[in-house]
Design a protein around this motif. Sequence first.
Motif, PDB file in Angstrom:
ATOM      1  N   ILE A  27      10.068   1.891  39.559  1.00 26.33           N
ATOM      2  CA  ILE A  27      10.201   1.228  40.860  1.00 26.33           C
ATOM      3  C   ILE A  27       8.886   1.316  41.629  1.00 26.33           C
ATOM      4  CG2 ILE A  27      11.346   1.356  43.108  1.00 26.33           C
ATOM      5  CD1 ILE A  27      13.891   2.153  41.576  1.00 26.33           C
ATOM      6  N   ALA A  28       8.231   2.468  41.588  1.00 29.22           N
ATOM      7  CA  ALA A  28       6.957   2.626  42.291  1.00 29.22           C
ATOM      8  C   ALA A  28       5.892   1.720  41.698  1.00 29.22           C
ATOM      9  CB  ALA A  28       6.505   4.082  42.246  1.00 29.22           C
ATOM     10  N   LEU A  29       5.864   1.592  40.377  1.00 28.98           N
ATOM     11  CA  LEU A  29       4.890   0.696  39.736  1.00 28.98           C
ATOM     12  C   LEU A  29       5.187  -0.767  40.070  1.00 28.98           C
ATOM     13  CD1 LEU A  29       4.437   2.328  36.229  1.00 28.98           C
ATOM     14  CD2 LEU A  29       2.733   2.179  38.056  1.00 28.98           C
ATOM     15  N   ALA A  30       6.473  -1.122  40.127  1.00 29.53           N
ATOM     16  CA  ALA A  30       6.849  -2.498  40.447  1.00 29.53           C
ATOM     17  C   ALA A  30       6.549  -2.847  41.902  1.00 29.53           C
ATOM     18  CB  ALA A  30       8.324  -2.716  40.151  1.00 29.53           C
ATOM     19  N   SER A  31       6.573  -1.863  42.786  1.00 27.41           N
ATOM     20  CA  SER A  31       6.318  -2.134  44.201  1.00 27.41           C
ATOM     21  C   SER A  31       4.840  -2.086  44.554  1.00 27.41           C
ATOM     22  CB  SER A  31       7.100  -1.153  45.075  1.00 27.41           C
ATOM     23  OG  SER A  31       6.607   0.158  44.881  1.00 27.41           O
ATOM     24  N   GLY A  32       3.975  -1.838  43.586  1.00 30.17           N
ATOM     25  CA  GLY A  32       2.538  -1.920  43.831  1.00 30.17           C
ATOM     26  C   GLY A  32       1.822  -0.598  43.997  1.00 30.17           C
ATOM     27  N   ALA A  33       2.407   0.481  43.577  1.00 28.08           N
ATOM     28  CA  ALA A  33       1.725   1.775  43.645  1.00 28.08           C
ATOM     29  C   ALA A  33       0.575   1.773  42.637  1.00 28.08           C
ATOM     30  CB  ALA A  33       2.702   2.901  43.329  1.00 28.08           C
ATOM     31  N   PRO A  34      -0.478   2.526  42.915  1.00 29.29           N
ATOM     32  CA  PRO A  34      -1.598   2.571  41.961  1.00 29.29           C
ATOM     33  C   PRO A  34      -1.131   3.113  40.609  1.00 29.29           C
ATOM     34  CG  PRO A  34      -2.155   3.704  44.007  1.00 29.29           C
ATOM     35  CD  PRO A  34      -0.730   3.310  44.099  1.00 29.29           C
ATOM     36  N   SER A  35      -1.367   2.343  39.565  1.00 32.48           N
ATOM     37  CA  SER A  35      -0.830   2.697  38.258  1.00 32.48           C
ATOM     38  C   SER A  35      -1.458   3.970  37.697  1.00 32.48           C
ATOM     39  CB  SER A  35      -1.027   1.541  37.284  1.00 32.48           C
ATOM     40  OG  SER A  35      -2.406   1.255  37.141  1.00 32.48           O
ATOM     41  N   GLU A  36      -2.736   4.211  37.999  1.00 31.49           N
ATOM     42  CA  GLU A  36      -3.382   5.414  37.474  1.00 31.49           C
ATOM     43  C   GLU A  36      -2.742   6.680  38.046  1.00 31.49           C
ATOM     44  OE1 GLU A  36      -7.724   7.386  37.833  1.00 31.49           O
ATOM     45  OE2 GLU A  36      -7.702   5.294  37.162  1.00 31.49           O
ATOM     46  N   VAL A  37      -2.438   6.660  39.328  1.00 28.51           N
ATOM     47  CA  VAL A  37      -1.805   7.816  39.978  1.00 28.51           C
ATOM     48  C   VAL A  37      -0.381   8.015  39.444  1.00 28.51           C
ATOM     49  CG1 VAL A  37      -0.976   8.711  42.190  1.00 28.51           C
ATOM     50  CG2 VAL A  37      -3.193   7.564  42.074  1.00 28.51           C
TER      51      VAL A  37
END
Length: 119
Positions: A80-90
């Motif tokens: 969900i965090a990746l889908a909502s635009g969170a930095p993928s590396e973090v």
Amino acid sequence: MIDDGLPVTDDADGTVVELTELNELHLGEIIAPPQPVDISDLPTQQTEPYNPDKALDHARKNVAYLLIWLLVFVCGFTLIALASGAPSEVMFHALELLLSPITALVGAATGFYFGTRSS
């Protein structure tokens, strides 16, 4: 005793008695006269010795389910965090830190639960 001055009829001999003249035994007989109880229809109680295996099995099951839900939550939160635009590396670094120990715990707990259950 409460003294309200009301007369009470004693069922045993029909005389009128003041509440203040009664002791607890007589007052209890007036309120609830003793009646024989037929216990022949009651089921007999089956007793068995205490077996801790049921409680241990229940606790193991709860721990295994808790760890599985924790794994599902961590993976779902990451997606969900990746889908909502969170930095993928973090997020991948956080997933790398969390996923390995949780997966090991889930594997150990479920293996122990099912291993002890089958034996």
